[in-house]
Motif scaffolding. Structure first.
Motif, PDB file in Angstrom:
ATOM      1  N   SER A  63      75.608 138.212  55.438  1.00 29.79           N
ATOM      2  CA  SER A  63      75.948 137.921  56.841  1.00 29.79           C
ATOM      3  C   SER A  63      74.689 137.849  57.694  1.00 29.79           C
ATOM      4  N   LEU A  66      73.406 139.085  62.036  1.00 28.03           N
ATOM      5  CA  LEU A  66      74.121 140.180  62.692  1.00 28.03           C
ATOM      6  C   LEU A  66      73.175 140.958  63.585  1.00 28.03           C
ATOM      7  N   ARG A  67      73.745 141.581  64.588  1.00 28.98           N
ATOM      8  CA  ARG A  67      72.960 142.470  65.438  1.00 28.98           C
ATOM      9  C   ARG A  67      72.813 143.815  64.735  1.00 28.98           C
ATOM     10  N   ALA A  69      73.446 146.845  65.699  1.00 30.37           N
ATOM     11  CA  ALA A  69      74.610 147.734  65.792  1.00 30.37           C
ATOM     12  C   ALA A  69      75.690 147.352  64.786  1.00 30.37           C
ATOM     13  N   GLN A  70      75.838 146.068  64.512  1.00 24.19           N
ATOM     14  CA  GLN A  70      76.849 145.624  63.551  1.00 24.19           C
ATOM     15  C   GLN A  70      76.494 146.060  62.127  1.00 24.19           C
ATOM     16  N   VAL A  71      75.221 145.910  61.774  1.00 22.47           N
ATOM     17  CA  VAL A  71      74.792 146.283  60.421  1.00 22.47           C
ATOM     18  C   VAL A  71      74.876 147.796  60.250  1.00 22.47           C
ATOM     19  N   ALA A  73      76.760 149.920  61.823  1.00 22.81           N
ATOM     20  CA  ALA A  73      78.168 150.344  61.788  1.00 22.81           C
ATOM     21  C   ALA A  73      78.805 150.004  60.440  1.00 22.81           C
ATOM     22  N   ALA A  74      78.523 148.815  59.925  1.00 23.07           N
ATOM     23  CA  ALA A  74      79.104 148.396  58.643  1.00 23.07           C
ATOM     24  C   ALA A  74      78.685 149.320  57.500  1.00 23.07           C
ATOM     25  N   THR A  79      72.508 154.691  64.501  1.00 22.32           N
ATOM     26  CA  THR A  79      71.539 153.771  65.096  1.00 22.32           C
ATOM     27  C   THR A  79      70.137 154.379  65.123  1.00 22.32           C
TER      28      THR A  79
END
Length: 158
Positions: A63, A66-67, A69-71, A73-74, A79
């Motif tokens: 993916s 991605l930002r 925060a997205q990575v 969180a996944a 953070t």
């Protein structure tokens, strides 16, 4: 007068009765995770990549853009821990931050060309690692295990 109880030196660790721990999901998961993690870390050693770094690179391969925060969180990475982890990947030339066309203030995360080559080199080694553990439980067992682990993570079962 103090009494000391010493453990016999001849009892191998595997022979220790851990009592009710052997019936606890968390204990069994932790022991299994440790075995898999040690092998996986050794698999990645040749490229000087840690398992968490590999996970980030793999998400970016699947993916791109991605930002942060997205990575994080996944992958379940805080953070505050993700920033230095990604900075190290960037310093090693494996990943990079780039402006996103839709929002010039935001940065997307991408594999670098070098990062892509490193992952391609690791693909066979990671597949061999996975095969070692799949051989212990069989393909059907792997499918069942992954399904059960997904259920343990799914809040719908709470």
């Amino acid at each position: 007068m103090s009494h000391t109880i010493s453990a016999p030196d001849t009892v191998p660790d595997t022979a220790v009765d851990v009592g009710s721990l052997s019936r606890l999901i968390g204990f069994a998961l932790r022991r299994a995770q440790a075995a898999v993690f040690q092998d996986f870390a050794a698999t990645l050693e040749t490229e000087d990549i840690r398992p968490a770094q590999y996970s980030v690179l793999e998400v970016l391969r699947a993916s791109p853009g991605l930002r942060q925060a997205q990575v994080s969180a996944a992958l379940g990475i805080k953070t505050t821990n993700f920033v230095p982890l990604f900075d190290a990947l960037e310093a090693a030339g494996l990943a990079e931050r780039r402006a996103i066309s839709a929002d010039r203030r935001a940065k997307g995360l991408f594999l670098s060309e070098r990062g892509t080559l490193v992952l391609e080199r690791l693909d066979a080694k990671v597949a061999a690692h996975e095969a070692r553990f799949t051989a212990r439980i069989g393909e059907d067992g792997k499918g069942v295990l992954l399904g059960l682990l997904a259920r343990l993570q799914d809040p719908a079962f709470d």
